[in-house]
Structure formats: structure tokens, C-alpha cells
Design a protein around this motif. Sequence first.
Motif, PDB file in Angstrom:
ATOM      1  N   ALA A  84     -17.281  -8.084  42.638  1.00  0.00           N
ATOM      2  CA  ALA A  84     -16.709  -7.709  41.344  1.00  0.00           C
ATOM      3  C   ALA A  84     -17.475  -8.357  40.203  1.00  0.00           C
ATOM      4  O   ALA A  84     -17.755  -7.720  39.172  1.00  0.00           O
ATOM      5  N   LEU A  85     -17.855  -9.631  40.370  1.00  0.00           N
ATOM      6  CA  LEU A  85     -18.632 -10.310  39.341  1.00  0.00           C
ATOM      7  C   LEU A  85     -20.022  -9.688  39.217  1.00  0.00           C
ATOM      8  O   LEU A  85     -20.563  -9.546  38.117  1.00  0.00           O
ATOM      9  N   CYS A  88     -19.689  -6.535  37.204  1.00  0.00           N
ATOM     10  CA  CYS A  88     -19.452  -6.859  35.798  1.00  0.00           C
ATOM     11  C   CYS A  88     -20.752  -7.309  35.132  1.00  0.00           C
ATOM     12  O   CYS A  88     -21.023  -6.961  33.977  1.00  0.00           O
ATOM     13  N   GLU A  91     -22.832  -4.140  34.529  1.00  0.00           N
ATOM     14  CA  GLU A  91     -22.311  -3.351  33.418  1.00  0.00           C
ATOM     15  C   GLU A  91     -22.646  -4.011  32.084  1.00  0.00           C
ATOM     16  O   GLU A  91     -22.988  -3.325  31.108  1.00  0.00           O
ATOM     17  N   GLU A  92     -22.551  -5.347  32.033  1.00  0.00           N
ATOM     18  CA  GLU A  92     -22.910  -6.063  30.807  1.00  0.00           C
ATOM     19  C   GLU A  92     -24.399  -5.885  30.502  1.00  0.00           C
ATOM     20  O   GLU A  92     -24.796  -5.659  29.355  1.00  0.00           O
ATOM     21  N   LEU A 141     -12.527 -11.567  35.769  1.00  0.00           N
ATOM     22  CA  LEU A 141     -13.558 -10.625  36.171  1.00  0.00           C
ATOM     23  C   LEU A 141     -13.352 -10.162  37.599  1.00  0.00           C
ATOM     24  O   LEU A 141     -13.552  -8.990  37.939  1.00  0.00           O
ATOM     25  N   MET A 144     -10.921  -7.414  38.006  1.00  0.00           N
ATOM     26  CA  MET A 144     -11.349  -6.089  37.557  1.00  0.00           C
ATOM     27  C   MET A 144     -11.676  -5.179  38.731  1.00  0.00           C
ATOM     28  O   MET A 144     -11.691  -3.964  38.607  1.00  0.00           O
ATOM     29  N   GLN A 145     -11.921  -5.778  39.881  1.00  0.00           N
ATOM     30  CA  GLN A 145     -12.212  -4.983  41.059  1.00  0.00           C
ATOM     31  C   GLN A 145     -11.031  -4.106  41.444  1.00  0.00           C
ATOM     32  O   GLN A 145     -11.184  -3.057  42.069  1.00  0.00           O
ATOM     33  N   SER A 150     -12.669   2.067  37.707  1.00  0.00           N
ATOM     34  CA  SER A 150     -14.006   1.907  38.263  1.00  0.00           C
ATOM     35  C   SER A 150     -14.023   2.360  39.711  1.00  0.00           C
ATOM     36  O   SER A 150     -13.253   1.841  40.533  1.00  0.00           O
TER      37      SER A 150
END
Length: 306
Positions: A84-85, A88, A91-92, A141, A144-145, A150
Amino acid sequence: MWTMSMILFACVVRVRDGLPLSASTDFHQNRDFAECKRRLKALSLSLARGPDRGTAEGCHLSIHFHTFGDVSCMSICSSSYPAALAFCFLEELQWNFISTYDSTSIGMASRPYAFLEFDSVIQKVKWQFNYASNIQMKMGLTNMQELPSSPRPVVLKLEEIEERNGVANGHAHVHVEPAPNHRMKPVTALGILSLILNIMCGALNLIRGAHLAEHSFQEDFENVWNVTAFLTCFIACIFQCYLYLFYSTDRRLKTVGLLTFICFCNLYLYGLRNLWQIVFHSGVAFLSAHQILMRKPLDKQLDCGV
């Protein structure tokens, strides 16, 4: 073996052909990392046919990729680094890249690592995700998974990448588009002179053709073939300029064809042009053709080792 949970490498590639646009300059003296990086390059060639998000898992290292529009961000992480990190982070990275470079400049990139200066942004974001000490940020973060917005990444094995890309004995059998990666040798002073003279000849042909066409329409199209000859010369001059400035396949054949058209049309216009005018226009066409054939593509650039 990798003992730290971290992002080791990241890059941005163009989706349609896998051309690397920018990458981090990290270098690790490790066979596993070198092999994983080789497989990342193989995977980048099939991004256009693959899913938007995916993870290629290995024993100690994993490859994550996130595709959006024209570009895809890819990373090599230790297998213990949370997926997940990693996404992220990608995406950043992608948001920073597409907000810095437009689709036109991305599409026109003709050499590897054309946006190498973006490395500083990659290093900054990578450092934030590797060494951020805010536990709440990491937990947020990771959560967010679980968000349904997503899509879940497709999971591959690193060994499957070679099969997906037709790799045999360490060599990928892929079709590479040669034209976009050709860079031409620098223009010369004589080449610039040929361009100026060619533009001038093209303008003269256009003016004479337009003026003759105006009278031809009033006289029942008597001079239609003369008008056609003038306009053909104009178009041929423009194409000669294009061939000099940009790479094109079958350049020699096209150059000889354009030169033949210009000479033939000028001979046809004998009477509307005197002998010296015909010699001048034909001479400029010969000079332009010579400069086109002399300006060859540069040798293909090797991987910068980034």
C-alpha cells in the motif's frame, strides 16, 4: 539479502514503448537487485498490454508499477515493504511528474532519460516514504489499501515477467520502433543556407503559382498545368526542408524523388522562367538534397546506466 524495508529504486517510463523518461540514480552492488532491475526493464516493454496496477513478487525484492495515461511509475522495493505504501509512493511520484511535464513533451521524447532532472523529485519523495517517522502517516497510508476506489494490483511472479515478454536466454524478442529514437546530427552552416534558399524558392513558386492561378480562372483554365507545376515545386521544397530537419524512413529514396520532381517541373516551366532561373531553382534543389543525405542520424545512444 535485504534486511531493510524500503524503496530501493524508482523510474518513470513511457507506456507505449517502455522508454525510460527519468530514474533514481541509486546503485546497489547486489546480484538480486541487478536481476530485478533487468526484469523491470523487460516488464516496462509490456505495460501497454498489461493492467494499470501490478506487483511482481520475488524472494527478497518486488516490483510495483502504476500506469496512468502516457506514463507509468515503477519501483523496486524490498519484499517486506508494504504494498500500500509502495503504491502511494508511485501515485505521488506520478502526480508530480504529470504536473511538471505535459503530454506533448512526453510523446516527443526521443532518447532515454530525457527528463533526468526529475531525479531530484524522485529522491525527495523516496526519502519521505523511506524515512518518514510519523507512525500515524504510515498507518493512514496503509489503510488506503482497503479503499474501494483503487483497483487491487495484479500479482505476478518475477519469473513470469520473462515469459510475458518473450525473453529467452536473457534476451527480449520485442519489436522496437526505430524512428522515434533517431536523433539527427547537428545542422551545419551550409545546411542552414540550403534551408533559407529552399524556403525562398518555395515562396517564389507559391507566389507565381497563385498569381497564375488567378489569371487561369479568368481564362478558362488555360494554364492549369503550369499552376500545377509551380505548386508541385512549392510542396517539394517544403518536404525537402522537412527531410533535412527531421528523421524519416527511406530518406534517400524520398530525397531523390523530390529532386527529380523539382527539376522536371522547372524544365516544364521553361518559357515562364528563363534559363538562369531554372538553373538557380535546380541548383538549390541539388544543394538541399546533398545536405539531406549528408545529415545522418546519430548512432543509437546506450543506456546511461541510471
